[in-house]
Scaffold this active site. Sequence first.
Site, mmCIF file in Angstrom:
data_model
loop_
_atom_site.group_PDB
_atom_site.id
_atom_site.type_symbol
_atom_site.label_atom_id
_atom_site.label_comp_id
_atom_site.label_asym_id
_atom_site.label_seq_id
_atom_site.Cartn_x
_atom_site.Cartn_y
_atom_site.Cartn_z
ATOM 1 N N GLY A 188 0.815 -1.191 0.118
ATOM 2 C CA GLY A 188 0.090 0.068 -0.143
ATOM 3 C C GLY A 188 0.734 1.226 0.038
ATOM 4 N N GLU A 234 -1.304 -9.262 -4.491
ATOM 5 C CA GLU A 234 -0.102 -9.653 -5.544
ATOM 6 C C GLU A 234 0.813 -8.859 -6.317
ATOM 7 O OE1 GLU A 234 0.978 -13.421 -8.601
ATOM 8 O OE2 GLU A 234 -1.156 -12.602 -8.455
ATOM 9 N N ALA A 282 -0.120 -1.793 8.965
ATOM 10 C CA ALA A 282 -0.489 -0.768 8.008
ATOM 11 C C ALA A 282 -1.485 -1.395 6.901
ATOM 12 C CB ALA A 282 0.449 0.010 6.898
ATOM 13 N N SER A 332 -3.173 3.897 12.455
ATOM 14 C CA SER A 332 -4.672 4.308 12.511
ATOM 15 C C SER A 332 -5.045 5.599 11.703
ATOM 16 C CB SER A 332 -5.224 4.403 14.011
ATOM 17 O OG SER A 332 -6.186 4.671 14.221
ATOM 18 N N LYS A 353 -9.742 9.517 11.368
ATOM 19 C CA LYS A 353 -11.359 9.118 11.431
ATOM 20 C C LYS A 353 -11.564 8.215 12.615
ATOM 21 C CE LYS A 353 -11.473 9.509 6.067
ATOM 22 N NZ LYS A 353 -10.421 10.078 6.204
ATOM 23 N N LYS A 398 -11.458 1.303 13.032
ATOM 24 C CA LYS A 398 -10.363 1.630 13.541
ATOM 25 C C LYS A 398 -10.162 1.859 14.924
ATOM 26 C CE LYS A 398 -7.188 2.071 10.515
ATOM 27 N NZ LYS A 398 -6.219 1.157 10.110
ATOM 28 N N GLY A 422 -1.528 11.659 -2.333
ATOM 29 C CA GLY A 422 -1.099 10.705 -3.606
ATOM 30 C C GLY A 422 -1.336 9.379 -3.281
ATOM 31 N N THR A 482 -17.370 16.952 -2.492
ATOM 32 C CA THR A 482 -18.638 16.457 -1.804
ATOM 33 C C THR A 482 -19.432 17.493 -1.127
ATOM 34 O OG1 THR A 482 -17.668 15.987 0.144
ATOM 35 C CG2 THR A 482 -17.815 14.184 -1.243
#
Length: 650
Positions: A302, A327, A373, A416, A419, A431, A459, A481
């Site tokens: 990630g 993968e 993570a 964490s 949020k 979380k 990013g 939004t």
Amino acid sequence: MIKNYFALYSQKYASKWLVLAIDLAIVMTTFCMAYFIRFNFSLDFNVEQFTLQLPFIFSVALISFLIVGSFKSVIRHTGFTDVINLFKSVGLIAFIIAVCVLFNNRLQLISNFTVPKTIIVLHAIISFLFLSASRLVFKMAFKHLKCKLLSTKRILIYGAGDQGIITYNALLNNTAFSYIVVGFIDDNVKKKGKNIDGVPIMAFNRITSEFAAANNIDEIVVASVGIGPARLIALVDNLSDVDVKITKVPPIENWINGELSSTQIKQVQIEDLLGRAPIEINNPNLENEFTGETVLVTGAAGSIGSELVRQLAEFNVKHLILVDQAESPLYDVEQDLKRAGKRSYTAIVADIRDGLRIDSIFQEYKPTMVFHAAAYKHVPLMEKTPYEAIKINVNGTKLLADTASRYSVKKFVFVSTDKAVNPTSVMGATKRMAEMYITCLQKESKTKFITTRFGNVLGSNGSVIPLFKKQIDKGGPLTVTDSEITRYFMTIPEASQLVLEAGTMGKGGEIFIFDMGESVKIFDLAKNMIKLSGLRYPEDIDIKITGLRPGEKLYEELLANGENTLSTYHKKILISKTRELDYEKIKTSIEELCITNRFQNNNIVLKMKRLIPEYKSNNSDYERFDKRVQTYKKNKGLVTSTTDKNLANS
């Protein structure tokens, strides 16, 4: 055809031997001129003696040029150093001639051979002027042809210091484009009104949309090392009505071989407009912390996990274990490490929900530190599937933390999110539950469990910046939004550095939060991205307000109700003082929740709301449960806050 010919041959340079031949011809010509000037433009001098002197002058000039090497410079890029070398060459010619004439006069080695002193001086002056002028004329002619035949950009350079001058020279030396530097911008009022190589220095307040339009400015290159985000934002705002590209010179340490090339000048990124200085950590203890350690990173493919891997690989770790269920991205990270010459690592495709698989990894590799993570992070998707959010964010964390505790891992660092603070979504609530579980586990484990909280990462996969870039590429509109929605932001390297730093200073049981400066309005972020793309809002690309998504907050928070902070030695890292928890009850409730049936989403959310008093759904179907939970708490005598009491009585 002429344009193509020039573009082709402008990449080539004249032979140094051709330059030497021209320089020798100039020296011989100026010697003749010196004689004519000395004798009032007549032939009233000893022609035989003059003829004898010519091969001597030629030989002396050749020797001098070869010694100094002034003919080796690239003529089109002639600068101050090249002029100094010409001065040395001419001076050496005059010196050798004077010494030879002096010795010959004393020793009479060659009869009737001498060069008048006035001729030596005149020749030196005229030679220097003509050699310098020849280079200047060629440079100006080349520049003129370049402007006529190649694509031309009109540039402003922000910064009139050393880096600005280096940038100026790099632009002028570019062979693919013709750059016309219209002016320098500088914040130093003492420089205002002065010139650099004939280019004026202007104050920042002169740079407006009207000025840019009147002077046909194509680009502003930021070459000032001290310019802050606020100044960059002001620059973007000042030019909001014109199509002017804003680029930035990289830091000096990133220059190729210590030299700046125009190809290294890149467009200003949205990271440069965070409204705060970059977070920098220079802690020598990090090296000691990770030396000889076997470190396991989950979510290693990630955005945060892969950067953690890259930074950890720079330390003298014993072994790096990369765990992810994705993968292809994991393969990419593995290849990056291989290209960087790293060897002590193992990439493993595994699911953190698989307890037996995780146990086998710990048994085989025996990690001494864990950075967790891996997580599901998209708020709207998790709002639709609470079961999956629980399985990864809570049960996955639980299995990993239990295994780390069982194998007596030194430190377990949990990544964490803000949020988790006063959550309004399923994702945030899961979380927060994971935070609560590892805090409970700290009471009965030798492992030091550490939590880190931070906001949105610029990013990262699925974040707003890549989304805006895709929308800009497609011609818009950009979707926001709510016009008032704000978020805290940091870059991926910043987030990873802070996680490593928190892991180093953590003693166990802390929740570290990071000072990310002022929150950023997403609507302003969208406008700035449009501007940085060389487009205009709303003429070229519009911004569409879509409404808050399920579970989404208007404003993010870093501290929950009832929390305050303690400072650390790093001013950007704080420790959250959380309220006391009923550890046994919470641990048992979380364990029960982790085995809830996949078809009981409503039941899962109800249990989470009962477990997390501050969890209030926003813009979600689960808002209907909030009043029921308040009634439940009232009946159980669990209502504590004034807000809770008002809700329960309503």
